[in-house]
Scaffold this motif. Structure first.
Motif: not given
Length: 130
Positions: A2-9, A53-58, A80-88, A114-118
């Motif tokens: 199932n898919h949830d368009s208002r859920s973020v990891l 969306v998945i926000f991912l540290d490296l 297919s899940l979009p990933v936005i890498v947020v990293t130092a 970005m989150l809204d767009r994805h």
């Protein structure tokens, strides 16, 4: 799955950053799931509806972001899940499989855009499939 368009990891080993991002996204109306490393993220993903969306540290212990991206790529239901890498991490070009890469600390407005767009794209694609 199932898919949830208002859920973020949010996958981040630094608890203060993880909780700050959680609070920000919850304030914006998202349901937020968190994990402190890639292995925990895979476990969370096995129990929840697909997030938009998945926000991912490296740089994390146990399973880092690169290892998570590799595991995600090999898993048909996650690939297919979009990933936005947020990293130092210094070389931002070296995150194969990431949809977008931003450096820490991120510009909050840009991150929310970005989150809204994805999430809008995710919702649109899954409405067509349903």
């Amino acid at each position: 799955m199932n898919h949830d368009s208002r859920s973020v990891l949010v996958v981040e080993d630094d608890e203060s950053i993880r909780e700050t991002v959680r609070e920000l996204l919850e304030f914006e109306g998202y349901r937020v799931h968190t994990a402190s490393n890639g292995r925990e993220a895979l476990s969370v993903l096995s129990r929840i509806e697909s997030p938009c969306v998945i926000f991912l540290d490296l740089m994390m212990p146990v399973m880092d972001g690169w290892q998570f991206l590799d595991a995600r790529r090999k898993d048909e239901r996650l690939s297919s899940l979009p990933v936005i890498v947020v990293t130092a991490a210094g070389n931002l070009a070296q995150a194969p499989g990431a949809n977008e890469i931003v450096s820490k600390p991120p510009d909050v407005d840009a991150l929310l855009a970005m989150l809204d767009r994805h999430c809008r794209r995710f919702e649109h694609e899954h409405q067509r499939v349903a």
